[in-house]
Design an enzyme around this catalytic site. Structure first.
Site, PDB file in Angstrom:
ATOM      1  N   GLU A   8     -26.578  45.866-107.943  1.00 57.29           N
ATOM      2  CA  GLU A   8     -25.129  45.657-108.021  1.00 57.29           C
ATOM      3  C   GLU A   8     -24.377  46.970-108.211  1.00 57.29           C
ATOM      4  OE1 GLU A   8     -27.406  43.930-109.739  1.00 57.29           O
ATOM      5  OE2 GLU A   8     -27.294  42.015-108.676  1.00 57.29           O
ATOM      6  N   HIS A  49     -25.697  31.587-115.181  1.00 53.33           N
ATOM      7  CA  HIS A  49     -25.102  31.138-113.923  1.00 53.33           C
ATOM      8  C   HIS A  49     -23.825  30.368-114.214  1.00 53.33           C
ATOM      9  CE1 HIS A  49     -29.321  31.831-112.791  1.00 53.33           C
ATOM     10  NE2 HIS A  49     -28.846  32.147-111.611  1.00 53.33           N
TER      11      HIS A  49
HETATM   12  C1  TPP Z   1     -28.940  41.349-111.718  1.00 54.11           C
HETATM   13  C2  TPP Z   1     -29.239  40.171-110.842  1.00 54.11           C
HETATM   14  N1  TPP Z   1     -28.771  40.153-109.584  1.00 54.11           N
HETATM   15  C3  TPP Z   1     -28.998  39.088-108.783  1.00 54.11           C
HETATM   16  C4  TPP Z   1     -29.706  38.021-109.229  1.00 54.11           C
HETATM   17  C5  TPP Z   1     -29.921  36.800-108.331  1.00 54.11           C
HETATM   18  N2  TPP Z   1     -31.334  36.728-107.915  1.00 54.11           N
HETATM   19  C6  TPP Z   1     -32.216  35.975-108.580  1.00 54.11           C
HETATM   20  S1  TPP Z   1     -33.762  36.148-107.966  1.00 54.11           S
HETATM   21  C7  TPP Z   1     -33.275  37.221-106.768  1.00 54.11           C
HETATM   22  C8  TPP Z   1     -34.287  37.819-105.838  1.00 54.11           C
HETATM   23  C9  TPP Z   1     -35.387  38.548-106.548  1.00 54.11           C
HETATM   24  O1  TPP Z   1     -36.361  38.985-105.641  1.00 54.11           O
HETATM   25  P1  TPP Z   1     -37.687  39.695-106.120  1.00 54.11           P
HETATM   26  O2  TPP Z   1     -37.392  40.651-107.233  1.00 54.11           O
HETATM   27  O3  TPP Z   1     -38.367  40.243-104.938  1.00 54.11           O
HETATM   28  O4  TPP Z   1     -38.550  38.543-106.804  1.00 54.11           O
HETATM   29  P2  TPP Z   1     -39.158  37.215-106.107  1.00 54.11           P
HETATM   30  O5  TPP Z   1     -38.092  36.175-106.183  1.00 54.11           O
HETATM   31  O6  TPP Z   1     -39.533  37.557-104.727  1.00 54.11           O
HETATM   32  O7  TPP Z   1     -40.313  36.823-106.948  1.00 54.11           O
HETATM   33  C10 TPP Z   1     -31.892  37.415-106.851  1.00 54.11           C
HETATM   34  C11 TPP Z   1     -31.110  38.257-105.939  1.00 54.11           C
HETATM   35  C12 TPP Z   1     -30.171  38.081-110.554  1.00 54.11           C
HETATM   36  N3  TPP Z   1     -30.893  37.075-111.095  1.00 54.11           N
HETATM   37  N4  TPP Z   1     -29.937  39.161-111.331  1.00 54.11           N
END
Ligand code: TPP
Ligand code: MG
Lengths: 394, 325
Positions: B60, B130
């Site tokens: 972000e 959320h």
């Molecule tokens: C600071 C923040 N930004 C955005 C999100 C929304 N979000 C939740 S999971 C995710 C993707 C995470 O991907 P990754 O780290 O590759 O883990 P995976 O889900 O593949 O296990 C996002 C964008 C969040 N939880 N926290």
């Protein structure tokens, strides 16, 4: 200023840009999909008893994920996240550690908590946010935590646990404990600023922390090739001066070997280690997601052939440590147990209204106590609008 | 005119902004091919290409830092933060950079072209991370504009105004209403003014003030009060910063009573700012203390969400209390 680092550089007189992909990173593989070990592969420490524990944990993981997705579809549960296809990373990681080691996970590492022995009831109570949940029904499903089992409560904001793990491990070092911290995160979360802060501080301040990246190819809909342009996450460890290894994340023996060795090294040297486990998120990101909007069935099918649980099963069968009859009995029993546990947990009461104001501080301040008192009066006036708490207000 | 939900209205506004100005660019986590986790940017990459609508890495502070640079260069960045709860890694870029870019350079440089869109608010069983309504943090930052629409028609007109406004704007989208709120929206281009509140329903006995998804709540409370013979003047603040003091002062001067309701916790929320200003401006016209009906002073809960929120019953009680004071 320490200029030794510059002294190490060979001097050149023509511009010599180093290519961004010049670091070559091998990938550790021990076990093949058919259950045979690669020739010359170094095995982790493992015997029939520990292998059986790992395998049973993997089986439990698969069954719980299947059942909870089904429960969510039936409208019994609000939300769920599976770790389908990448269970070996969390289960194998926990198995390579000691119970006193702290686990700081992202959210897709329920396998590590299962390995530590979190009970089925505890999983259920958290997911159904009932009054028996250790987290007092305050977080969305799958945000588990347990002080007893050294599993830090999950926080949704991504990557925040990474610099925290560095600090936690530094504290373990200060106390001279026989303990390290393992920190799990996704390849997506590794883009956050906190990732860089956490790794750099761990290297500079020599914290015994194992950074365990689950590179499963996706962050929700964003494929890894839109997440970074370098050589995965492992190449960054090198940049921070951290000992780094890339492994096949669907290979339970490679995960176990890397984690065991990382622990020994982190503890002996008081230094961090970075493990990048390559895998694939076979399921949807969460029950709120539909991957058909961003990837193909063919791609998924390709990875289905690398199932880490089946791979371990094949190895167990080959070793005669496991047989098909045991397999059937185990899965049948697990399915029954999970189903029964759902039925119990969903009937347990929500937490009492008093829980609204506890744990904001160690003691509720005066203003909060007044807000709660006012709320109780209000609920008594409109009991039908607050059915979960109205009947229980004294 | 067409029937649109709030997401369609936002998507439609983005489409118009990107069509009109080829320097307008939409980006954020999962915003590209997939069209965002709520699908607000659906179809934009197909239509405008990958250079103008794309996924960013998951960072972000990077999204907003990049947007600040892009805006300073003269492009028109429309950045999405996936959830308002995840805006905080970008807090430094917004509060210290976006908000002060023009001032610190003596107007040599500015990021006035910047718009940040982000879903906010509770009521979706989202728990701590959320559900938050962080508008007050940003309202405390001179240099920013903060806008919150209440329905699809407002969303389209206010978003187009935000994108074209020559100041950085944070546009908070009530995610609970994304699909739930449906209404008639003109297909053509139109704008609604920033910094102007709207009197949604005129009334004479008491003024009710809110913004975003909380508008539904005060409207429901006003219906209950109407059954008791109480006439509520309902105002949607629409822009939190800079806010429309005049409209609220005129209303309270007329009714002599004010209830402000917000989703966010009570202490130091924007309702407090409104209460302080109105008690100064309308002191001699007030018949009862200004009431703030807000979330409790705790993190946003999950299983006790119903009890925690500033619902219509709590607003209704406040109306009666004010009238009977
Ligand atoms: C600071 C923040 N930004 C955005 C999100 C929304 N979000 C939740 S999971 C995710 C993707 C995470 O991907 P990754 O780290 O590759 O883990 P995976 O889900 O593949 O296990 C996002 C964008 C969040 N939880 N926290
Ligand atoms: Mg991932």
């Amino acid at each position: 200023m320490n200029t030794d680092v510059y002294k190490e550089s060979p001097v050149v007189h023509q511009p010599a840009f180093i290519d961004g992909h010049s670091v070559e990173i091998p990938i550790l593989k021990v076990l093949q999909q058919d259950g045979t070990v690669y020739e010359g592969a170094e095995l982790p420490e493992i015997d029939q008893e520990s292998a059986t524990k790992i395998y049973k944990t993997l089986a439990f993981h698969r069954v719980l994920d299947e059942r909870m997705v089904a429960s969510q579809r039936q409208g019994r549960l609000s939300f769920y996240m599976t770790a389908l296809g990448e269970e070996a990373a969390s289960v194998g990681g926990a198995a390579g550690l000691k119970p006193q080691d702290m686990i700081m996970a992202q959210y897709r590492e329920q396998g590590a908590l299962m390995y530590r022995g979190f009970s089925l009831e505890n999983f259920m109570n958290q997911m159904f946010s009932n009054e028996k949940d250790l987290g007092k029904g305050r977080q969305m499903p799958i945000h588990y935590g347990s002080r007893e089992l050294n599993y830090m409560t999950i926080s949704s904001p991504l990557a925040t646990q990474i610099p925290q793990a560095t600090g936690y491990a530094y504290g373990q070092k200060l106390q001279g404990l026989d303990a390290v911290t393992i920190c799990y995160f996704g390849e997506g979360a590794a883009s956050e600023g906190d990732f860089h802060a956490g790794l750099n501080m761990a290297a500079v301040h020599r914290a015994p922390v194992i950074f365990f990246c689950r590179n499963n190819g996706y962050a929700i809909s964003t494929p890894a090739d839109e997440q970074y342009a370098g050589n995965g996450i492992a190449s960054r460890g090198v940049g921070y001066g951290i000992k780094t290894i890339r492994i096949d994340g669907n290979d339970i023996l490679a995960v176990l070997k890397a984690t065991q060795d990382a622990r020994t090294y982190a503890l002996a040297e008081n230094k961090p280690v970075l493990i990048e486990a390559m895998s694939y998120r076979l399921g949807a990101h969460s029950t709120s997601d539909d991957p058909s909007g961003y990837r193909t069935r063919e791609e998924e099918a390709k990875w289905q052939a690398h199932d880490p649980i089946l791979r371990m099963k094949n190895w167990m069968l080959a070793n005669k440590w496991w047989d098909e009859a045991q397999e059937t009995t185990l899965f049948d029993k697990l399915r029954e147990e999970v189903l029964a546990a759902v039925k119990v947990a969903e009937k347990i009461d929500k937490p009492p209204v008093e829980d609204l104001i506890t744990d904001v501080y160690d003691e509720p301040p005066t203003l909060l106590k007044a807000q709660l008192a006012e709320l109780k009066v209000h609920i008594k006036k409109y009991p039908e609008a607050y059915p979960f708490t109205a009947g229980r207000i004294k | 005119m067409a029937q649109m939900n709030l997401l369609h209205a936002i998507n439609n506004a983005l489409d118009i902004a990107m069509t009109e100005n080829e320097r307008a660019v939409c980006f954020g986590e999962d915003v590209g091919h997939f069209g965002g986790v709520f699908r607000a940017t659906s179809g934009l990459q197909e239509k405008f290409g990958k250079l103008r609508c794309f996924n960013t890495p998951l960072v972000e502070q990077g999204v907003i830092g990049f947007a600040n640079g892009l805006a300073a260069q003269g492009s028109v960045p429309i950045a999405e933060i996936q959830f308002a709860d995840y805006i905080f890694p970008a807090f430094d870029q917004i509060v210290n950079e976006s908000a002060k870019f023009r001032y610190r350079s003596g107007n040599e440089f500015d990021v006035g072209n910047l718009t940040i869109r982000t879903p906010y608010g509770g009521g979706i069983a989202g728990g701590l991370y959320h559900s938050q309504s962080p508008e007050a943090y940003f309202a405390h930052t001179p240099g920013l504009k903060v806008v919150v629409p209440r329905n699809p028609y407002q969303a389209k007109g206010l978003l187009l105004a935000s994108i074209r406004d020559k100041n950085p704007v944070i546009f908070f989208e009530p995610k609970r209403l994304y699909r739930a709120s449906v209404g008639e929206v003109p297909l053509e281009d139109y704008q609604l003014p920033l910094g102007k509140a709207e009197i949604v329903t005129p009334g004479s006995d008491i003024t009710l003030l809110a913004w975003g998804a909380q508008m539904e709540i005060i409207e429901k409370a006003a219906e209950m009060a109407a059954a008791d013979g109480i006439s509520c003047e309902i105002i949607d603040l629409r822009t939190i910063l800079p806010w429309d003091i005049e409209t609220v002062v005129n209303s309270v001067t007329k009714t002599g009573r004010l209830v402000v309701s917000q989703e966010a916790p009570l202490t130091a929320g924007f309702a407090s700012e409104i209460a302080a200003t109105i008690q100064k401006e309308c002191f001699l016209h007030l018949e009862s203390p200004i009431a703030r009906i807000c979330g409790m002073d705790t993190p946003y809960p999950l299983s006790l969400e119903k009890e925690y929120v500033a619902d219509h019953l709590k607003v209704y009680e406040a109306i009666k209390h004010s009238i009977n004071y």
